[in-house]
Structure formats: structure tokens, C-alpha cells
Design a protein around this motif. Structure first.
Motif, short mmCIF file in Angstrom:
data_model
loop_
_atom_site.label_atom_id
_atom_site.label_comp_id
_atom_site.label_asym_id
_atom_site.label_seq_id
_atom_site.Cartn_x
_atom_site.Cartn_y
_atom_site.Cartn_z
N ALA A 146 -32.76 -63.85 77.18
CA ALA A 146 -33.51 -64.60 76.16
C ALA A 146 -34.97 -64.17 76.09
CB ALA A 146 -33.40 -66.09 76.43
N ALA A 147 -35.57 -63.83 77.22
CA ALA A 147 -36.98 -63.47 77.24
C ALA A 147 -37.27 -62.20 76.44
CB ALA A 147 -37.46 -63.28 78.68
N GLU A 148 -36.22 -61.40 76.13
CA GLU A 148 -36.41 -60.14 75.42
C GLU A 148 -35.90 -60.19 73.98
OE1 GLU A 148 -35.00 -56.79 77.70
OE2 GLU A 148 -35.50 -57.79 79.59
N ARG A 149 -35.74 -61.38 73.42
CA ARG A 149 -35.16 -61.52 72.08
C ARG A 149 -36.16 -61.99 71.03
NH1 ARG A 149 -30.06 -65.08 74.32
NH2 ARG A 149 -29.29 -63.56 75.84
N GLU A 150 -37.46 -61.95 71.33
CA GLU A 150 -38.43 -62.51 70.40
C GLU A 150 -38.40 -61.82 69.04
OE1 GLU A 150 -43.27 -63.19 69.89
OE2 GLU A 150 -42.46 -62.39 71.78
N TRP A 151 -38.45 -60.49 69.02
CA TRP A 151 -38.59 -59.79 67.75
C TRP A 151 -37.27 -59.70 67.00
CZ3 TRP A 151 -43.18 -60.08 66.15
CH2 TRP A 151 -44.22 -60.18 67.09
N GLY A 152 -36.17 -59.72 67.73
CA GLY A 152 -34.89 -59.87 67.06
C GLY A 152 -34.80 -61.22 66.36
N THR A 153 -35.36 -62.24 66.98
CA THR A 153 -35.42 -63.56 66.36
C THR A 153 -36.26 -63.54 65.09
OG1 THR A 153 -35.09 -64.69 68.47
CG2 THR A 153 -36.09 -65.97 66.69
N VAL A 154 -37.38 -62.83 65.13
CA VAL A 154 -38.23 -62.73 63.93
C VAL A 154 -37.43 -62.18 62.75
CG1 VAL A 154 -40.18 -61.46 62.93
CG2 VAL A 154 -40.43 -62.60 65.15
N ALA A 155 -36.64 -61.12 63.01
CA ALA A 155 -35.84 -60.54 61.94
C ALA A 155 -34.82 -61.55 61.41
CB ALA A 155 -35.12 -59.29 62.44
N ALA A 156 -34.16 -62.26 62.33
CA ALA A 156 -33.15 -63.23 61.91
C ALA A 156 -33.77 -64.39 61.15
CB ALA A 156 -32.39 -63.74 63.14
N VAL A 157 -34.92 -64.87 61.60
CA VAL A 157 -35.61 -65.96 60.90
C VAL A 157 -35.97 -65.54 59.48
CG1 VAL A 157 -37.81 -67.21 60.82
CG2 VAL A 157 -36.48 -67.17 62.94
N THR A 158 -36.51 -64.35 59.34
CA THR A 158 -36.91 -63.86 58.02
C THR A 158 -35.75 -63.86 57.05
OG1 THR A 158 -38.61 -62.47 59.05
CG2 THR A 158 -37.97 -61.94 56.79
N LEU A 159 -34.61 -63.34 57.48
CA LEU A 159 -33.44 -63.27 56.60
C LEU A 159 -32.82 -64.64 56.39
CD1 LEU A 159 -31.93 -59.92 57.83
CD2 LEU A 159 -33.16 -60.35 55.72
N ALA A 160 -32.88 -65.52 57.40
CA ALA A 160 -32.36 -66.87 57.23
C ALA A 160 -33.13 -67.62 56.15
CB ALA A 160 -32.40 -67.63 58.55
N VAL A 161 -34.45 -67.46 56.13
CA VAL A 161 -35.25 -68.09 55.08
C VAL A 161 -34.85 -67.53 53.73
CG1 VAL A 161 -37.58 -68.34 54.15
CG2 VAL A 161 -37.17 -68.64 56.60
N ARG A 162 -34.71 -66.23 53.66
CA ARG A 162 -34.33 -65.60 52.39
C ARG A 162 -32.99 -66.13 51.88
NH1 ARG A 162 -33.47 -59.09 51.24
NH2 ARG A 162 -32.78 -59.32 49.09
N GLU A 163 -32.07 -66.40 52.80
CA GLU A 163 -30.73 -66.84 52.41
C GLU A 163 -30.63 -68.36 52.23
OE1 GLU A 163 -28.33 -64.78 51.46
OE2 GLU A 163 -29.87 -63.24 51.77
N GLY A 164 -31.75 -69.08 52.40
CA GLY A 164 -31.74 -70.48 52.01
C GLY A 164 -31.92 -71.50 53.11
N ALA A 165 -32.23 -71.09 54.35
CA ALA A 165 -32.46 -72.08 55.41
C ALA A 165 -33.63 -72.98 55.03
CB ALA A 165 -32.75 -71.37 56.73
N ASP A 166 -33.45 -74.28 55.24
CA ASP A 166 -34.50 -75.25 54.93
C ASP A 166 -35.35 -75.59 56.14
OD1 ASP A 166 -33.78 -76.05 52.08
OD2 ASP A 166 -31.87 -76.42 53.10
N ILE A 167 -34.72 -75.67 57.31
CA ILE A 167 -35.39 -76.03 58.56
C ILE A 167 -34.96 -75.03 59.61
CG2 ILE A 167 -35.75 -77.86 60.28
CD1 ILE A 167 -34.54 -79.80 58.13
N LEU A 168 -35.91 -74.49 60.36
CA LEU A 168 -35.57 -73.56 61.44
C LEU A 168 -36.08 -74.11 62.76
CD1 LEU A 168 -36.35 -71.22 58.89
CD2 LEU A 168 -34.86 -70.13 60.54
N ARG A 169 -35.21 -74.11 63.75
CA ARG A 169 -35.58 -74.53 65.09
C ARG A 169 -35.96 -73.27 65.86
NH1 ARG A 169 -33.18 -75.27 70.17
NH2 ARG A 169 -33.80 -77.18 71.28
N ILE A 170 -37.23 -73.14 66.19
CA ILE A 170 -37.75 -71.91 66.78
C ILE A 170 -38.65 -72.24 67.96
CG2 ILE A 170 -37.55 -70.48 64.71
CD1 ILE A 170 -40.39 -71.15 63.99
N HIS A 171 -38.91 -71.23 68.78
CA HIS A 171 -39.74 -71.40 69.98
C HIS A 171 -41.12 -70.75 69.85
CE1 HIS A 171 -35.57 -71.55 71.75
NE2 HIS A 171 -36.11 -72.57 72.38
N ASP A 172 -41.24 -69.73 68.99
CA ASP A 172 -42.37 -68.81 69.09
C ASP A 172 -43.24 -68.81 67.83
OD1 ASP A 172 -41.47 -67.56 71.64
OD2 ASP A 172 -39.78 -66.93 70.38
N ARG A 173 -44.54 -68.57 68.05
CA ARG A 173 -45.47 -68.46 66.93
C ARG A 173 -45.13 -67.26 66.04
NH1 ARG A 173 -47.67 -70.88 71.12
NH2 ARG A 173 -49.21 -72.54 70.84
#
Length: 268
Positions: free
Chosen positions: A219-246
Motif C-alpha cells: 500500500a505504501a507504494e500505490r500513491e501515484w497509481g491511486t492518483v490515476a484511478a481517482v482521475t478516471l473515476a471522477v471522469r466516469e462520474g464518481a460523486d464522492i471519493l474516499r482517499i488518504h492523500d493530498r
């Protein structure tokens, strides 16, 4: 599941939560039991850790006005125990984030309290490892599952506006299924409920980055993979994202602006 998001004590949870609010996070989700497989935790023990953290955050965060937004930061109780949820709501939580898929007792509490409720897809008890389930079409299956659970909640008095739905990425799902769900989030939005996506530092991201489930990055090495997933999740319609990182918070905000604010920054 991520050491960087563990506070250790209720007092530290309050300090950590306030730091997140000051950084721009708009809701604080607090839990005292890990979602990963493990032995049962007594409700009394869970409440002893969770309720003081929620009470402290509510007391402090209610006075915190997010700059430029003008509202207090709400606190969500991450629990699947009805008894712990009841105590957390009495301490000031306004949302229950439930990874159990809900049952009649939990739905009745949500109806009685009027709180917000995150309904997560799972098909079996939480904190138990199970083989990945096979579906003909995983998104169609999730849509039908949510329709059934929401109907039960409504029959027990829960208003639709209280509910957000979470596809439960990693829970009983393979990385391929997780990716398929993310590609087709828009189909889940057709249910007409807010789409709550919890994908921060998930196992499927570690598997994609390593090219193997067995050798998935920690998990400690997944920050930037998460950034990519968050970006695309927003694009596909996510309303609320549960995230850890700035970093994910920045990605979410920029992606949201791209999706929704055409012309908002034009001069004049």
C-alpha cells in the motif's frame, strides 16, 4: 490497510483529522476495525476506540469552516456494527459507512436516525477472505444487487436521499472486475444515487503496478497509481471519493473542474 492513515489513538485521530480538514478534505471517515480479514472485534472494544475519536472530531471540526465553502466538516463512522454505529451517531457522526452490505437492523437504525448511509457491495460477511466471485457481467450484477438492497432499505423507512452506493472495489472482486467497474461507473450512476468510490491504495492498484496479484506492490507504494484511478473515476462520474492523500485530493479537484466547469475560468 495503509499505515500512513493510522492514528493509533483517539487523540491522535482528532489531530490527524483536523490536519486533513485544513488541507481541504471535506468529510472525515473514521474507523477502528480494519476491513482486511481477521478475528471478530467485540463491539465494546471497537466503540472504546472509535466513539472518543468521533466525539473529539465533531467537537473540533464543527467549528472548522472550510475556507471558501462555509460549512462544517462532517464526520463519518466506518463501522458495520449496529451497536457501534448507534453510539457513533450519538457522539455526533452524521454518516455510517458500512462495508457489510447492510441488514434489516442497520437499515432500521439509519431510518430512525436520519443519518447518511454508504451502502457497499459485498456478498458475505466482512473481514473474511473468499475466492473471487465470477459474474457474467459484473456491472449488471452490481446494478441488480443495489436495486434489491435499496428497495429493502426503503421498505424499512430509509429515504433514498440518505443513501450513497459504493461498488466495493477489492471486496470479493478480482482486479479485472475492479477495472471493469471503474471503466463503467457511469452505468451505476443510472441508479440515481450518489456514487461513493473507495479506491485509495487498493490491492488491485498494487497488482496493476506490479503486473501480478501475487507480487502486488504494498500500500505504501500505490500513491501515484491511486492518483490515476481517482482521475478516471471522477471522469466516469464518481460523486464522492474516499482517499488518504493530498495528491489524490488535487487530482480529484482538477479532474472535477475539467469535467464540470467549462468556461468557468475565462477572463472577464
Amino acid at each position: 490497510m495503509f499505515e500512513g492513515a493510522r492514528s493509533g489513538t483517539p487523540e491522535q485521530a482528532v489531530r490527524d483529522g483536523l490536519a486533513l480538514a485544513e488541507a481541504g478534505f471535506e468529510m472525515l471517515d473514521v474507523g477502528a476495525v480494519a476491513a482486511k480479514a481477521g478475528p471478530p472485534v467485540a463491539a465494546e472494544d471497537e466503540a472504546a476506540a472509535l466513539v472518543p475519536a468521533i466525539a473529539g472530531l465533531v467537537q473540533r471540526a464543527s467549528a472548522f469552516q472550510a475556507e471558501g465553502r462555509g460549512f462544517a466538516v462532517p464526520v463519518s463512522a466506518d463501522t458495520f456494527s449496529v451497536e457501534v454505529a448507534r453510539r457513533a451517531l450519538a457522539a455526533g457522526a452524521t454518516v455510517v459507512n458500512d462495508i457489510s452490505g447492510g441488514d434489516e437492523e442497520m437499515f432500521s437504525l439509519v431510518a430512525e436516525s436520519g443519518c447518511g448511509y454508504v451502502l457497499m457491495h459485498i456478498e458475505g460477511p466482512p473481514r473474511v477472505d473468499r475466492p473471487w466471485r465470477q459474474y457474467g457481467d459484473v456491472v449488471d450484477h452490481l446494478r441488480a444487487w443495489f436495486e434489491g438492497r435499496v428497495e429493502l432499505a426503503r421498505e424499512l423507512g430509509v429515504a433514498e436521499e440518505q443513501i450513497a452506493i459504493d461498488p466495493g472495489l477489492d471486496f470479493d472482486l478480482s482486479p479485472d472486475q475492479d477495472l471493469e467497474i471503474l471503466r463503467r461507473l457511469g452505468e451505476l450512476r443510472k441508479l440515481g444515487l450518489p456514487l461513493y468510490v473507495s479506491l485509495s491504495r487498493k490491492d488491485f492498484i498494487g497488482a496493476v503496478l506490479a503486473g501480478s496479484w501475487e507480487e502486488r506492490l504494498p500500500a505504501a507504494e500505490r500513491e501515484w497509481g491511486t492518483v490515476a484511478a481517482v482521475t478516471l473515476a471522477v471522469r466516469e462520474g464518481a460523486d464522492i471519493l474516499r482517499i488518504h492523500d493530498r495528491s489524490s485530493l488535487q487530482a480529484m479537484r482538477v479532474a472535477g473542474q475539467i469535467r464540470e466547469s467549462a468556461g468557468a475560468w475565462a477572463e472577464g
